[in-house]
Design an enzyme around this catalytic site. Structure first.
Site, PDB file in Angstrom:
ATOM      1  N   ASP A   1      43.203  35.858  41.347  1.00 14.07           N
ATOM      2  CA  ASP A   1      42.422  36.034  40.119  1.00 14.07           C
ATOM      3  C   ASP A   1      41.545  34.808  39.855  1.00 14.07           C
ATOM      4  O   ASP A   1      41.904  33.697  40.234  1.00 14.07           O
ATOM      5  CB  ASP A   1      43.392  36.258  38.946  1.00 14.07           C
ATOM      6  CG  ASP A   1      42.704  36.848  37.734  1.00 14.07           C
ATOM      7  OD1 ASP A   1      41.523  37.249  37.850  1.00 14.07           O
ATOM      8  OD2 ASP A   1      43.334  36.904  36.671  1.00 14.07           O
TER       9      ASP A   1
ATOM     10  N   HIS B   1      33.527  36.157  44.384  1.00 14.86           N
ATOM     11  CA  HIS B   1      34.289  37.022  45.302  1.00 14.86           C
ATOM     12  C   HIS B   1      34.069  36.586  46.758  1.00 14.86           C
ATOM     13  O   HIS B   1      34.976  36.627  47.578  1.00 14.86           O
ATOM     14  CB  HIS B   1      33.873  38.485  45.119  1.00 14.86           C
ATOM     15  CG  HIS B   1      34.225  39.029  43.764  1.00 14.86           C
ATOM     16  ND1 HIS B   1      35.465  38.846  43.193  1.00 14.86           N
ATOM     17  CD2 HIS B   1      33.506  39.751  42.854  1.00 14.86           C
ATOM     18  CE1 HIS B   1      35.497  39.418  41.996  1.00 14.86           C
ATOM     19  NE2 HIS B   1      34.320  39.959  41.767  1.00 14.86           N
TER      20      HIS B   1
ATOM     21  N   LEU C   1      52.518  37.499  61.358  1.00 15.18           N
ATOM     22  CA  LEU C   1      52.364  37.773  59.924  1.00 15.18           C
ATOM     23  C   LEU C   1      51.806  39.176  59.679  1.00 15.18           C
ATOM     24  O   LEU C   1      50.846  39.597  60.331  1.00 15.18           O
ATOM     25  CB  LEU C   1      51.396  36.749  59.321  1.00 15.18           C
ATOM     26  CG  LEU C   1      51.045  36.976  57.853  1.00 15.18           C
ATOM     27  CD1 LEU C   1      52.142  36.444  56.950  1.00 15.18           C
ATOM     28  CD2 LEU C   1      49.726  36.313  57.498  1.00 15.18           C
TER      29      LEU C   1
HETATM   30  C1  FPP Z   1      39.933  39.042  40.486  1.00 13.27           C
HETATM   31  O1  FPP Z   1      39.122  38.029  39.944  1.00 13.27           O
HETATM   32  C2  FPP Z   1      39.501  39.300  41.847  1.00 13.27           C
HETATM   33  C3  FPP Z   1      39.159  40.524  42.335  1.00 13.27           C
HETATM   34  C4  FPP Z   1      39.207  41.763  41.559  1.00 13.27           C
HETATM   35  C5  FPP Z   1      38.681  40.651  43.723  1.00 13.27           C
HETATM   36  C6  FPP Z   1      39.501  39.891  44.677  1.00 13.27           C
HETATM   37  C7  FPP Z   1      38.852  39.890  45.975  1.00 13.27           C
HETATM   38  C8  FPP Z   1      38.833  38.837  46.801  1.00 13.27           C
HETATM   39  C9  FPP Z   1      39.489  37.555  46.522  1.00 13.27           C
HETATM   40  C10 FPP Z   1      38.205  38.931  48.113  1.00 13.27           C
HETATM   41  C11 FPP Z   1      38.976  39.904  48.934  1.00 13.27           C
HETATM   42  C12 FPP Z   1      38.749  39.730  50.318  1.00 13.27           C
HETATM   43  C13 FPP Z   1      39.008  40.665  51.217  1.00 13.27           C
HETATM   44  C14 FPP Z   1      38.981  40.298  52.607  1.00 13.27           C
HETATM   45  C15 FPP Z   1      39.329  42.063  50.864  1.00 13.27           C
HETATM   46  P1  FPP Z   1      38.184  38.383  38.715  1.00 13.27           P
HETATM   47  O2  FPP Z   1      36.899  38.897  39.242  1.00 13.27           O
HETATM   48  O3  FPP Z   1      38.883  39.312  37.799  1.00 13.27           O
HETATM   49  O4  FPP Z   1      37.986  36.988  38.074  1.00 13.27           O
HETATM   50  P2  FPP Z   1      37.821  36.680  36.514  1.00 13.27           P
HETATM   51  O5  FPP Z   1      39.116  37.081  35.871  1.00 13.27           O
HETATM   52  O6  FPP Z   1      37.592  35.204  36.486  1.00 13.27           O
HETATM   53  O7  FPP Z   1      36.657  37.473  36.034  1.00 13.27           O
END
Ligand code: FPP
Length: 258
Positions: free
Chosen positions: A38, A55, A149
């Site tokens: 997050d 992201h 893994l």
């Molecule tokens: C939450 O942060 C994050 C997500 C919903 C997306 C997570 C995705 C990645 C870390 C990349 C994934 C990679 C692959 C290879 C699939 P948020 O956007 O809710 O952050 P915020 O709470 O600060 O708005």
């Protein structure tokens, strides 16, 4: 073991981290780590960048943390990449996140194959755009013989839906005589969930300071140790993973006993 140390020596960024990494291997390593990644959006906003930049940065961290988890001997790493609720986000953001598996696997699949990582996914694949589904299926197929893994992406995953779907299947199997109602217990019910065959997470990590589960692995986290950090996912380093494992190793797990 020697090989592991040698490889680590080449990859670690600091000798202090290397030492901590060797030290944690003297104690039981959590077999299954689940992470709620997050804070990508906040990371980007703080830099006046569009959310998708967060992201993208987050994706790079996935690579780093997967490598490290594999090296210290974690058996399963489950990463919450997209929830069933995340479809409510702006289309541009959703489209971007849906491109990340392709980009990630396009660059790192050979590395994952070489490092003996096995890719898996939990969530409803059928709702994913065809290009996302194809990238994931290719990775699952290309790594299916691997024994290192298990990298389990939770993509279009929601725990309440998972549980309801599991109940429906149990009811069907009861009706058709495949199982008897009396045989239903925690173990048999677990085999109706998307984590069938996996052990429950030993350690849950959530970044960004939020202290909630957000519909993630509600059944499976019953006895898991939780570790929350204010660090935003794109800033998450090997040191943080090691710290979480160190904290885990100092916890006393009683599973309801004394
Ligand atoms: C939450 O942060 C994050 C997500 C919903 C997306 C997570 C995705 C990645 C870390 C990349 C994934 C990679 C692959 C290879 C699939 P948020 O956007 O809710 O952050 P915020 O709470 O600060 O708005």
């Amino acid at each position: 073991m020697l090989n592991k140390i040698k490889r680590w020596k080449n990859q670690s960024s600091s000798s202090e981290l290397r030492e901590r990494m060797l030290k944690i291997q003297e104690h039981p390593i959590p077999s299954h780590i689940a992470i709620i990644m997050d804070g990508n959006g906040r990371w980007a906003s703080k830099r006046a960048l569009p959310r998708i930049a967060g992201h993208h940065e987050g994706m790079k961290v996935v690579r780093k943390i997967t490598k490290l988890a594999n090296e210290v001997g974690v058996k399963t790493l489950t990463l919450y990449a997209f929830s069933t609720e995340n479809w409510k986000r702006p289309k541009l953001e959703v489209d971007y996140i849906m491109k990340l598996p392709e980009e990630f696997l396009g660059s790192f699949l050979p590395e994952l194959v070489e490092e003996n990582v096995k890719v898996q996914m939990m969530g409803d694949k059928n709702m994913l755009p065809p290009h996302t589904k194809a990238a994931i299926e290719k990775a699952i197929n290309d790594t299916k013989q691997n024994t290192g893994l298990l990298l389990n992406f939770a993509l279009n995953y929601g725990s309440r839906t998972e549980i309801i779907e599991g109940i429906k299947e149990v009811l069907n199997d009861c009706k058709s005589g495949i199982i008897n109602e009396n045989e239903l217990n925690e173990e048999t019910f677990s085999s109706y969930l998307m984590t069938k065959g996996l052990s429950d997470p030993d350690l849950l990590i959530r970044t960004s300071g939020e202290i909630r589960l957000s519909n993630f692995m509600l059944w499976q986290l019953a006895y898991t140790e939780f570790w929350f950090t204010d660090v935003l996912w794109p800033d998450f380093e090997g040191d943080h993973l090691i710290e979480a494992i160190e904290v885990f190793q100092n916890r006393q797990r009683r599973f309801g006993g004394v």
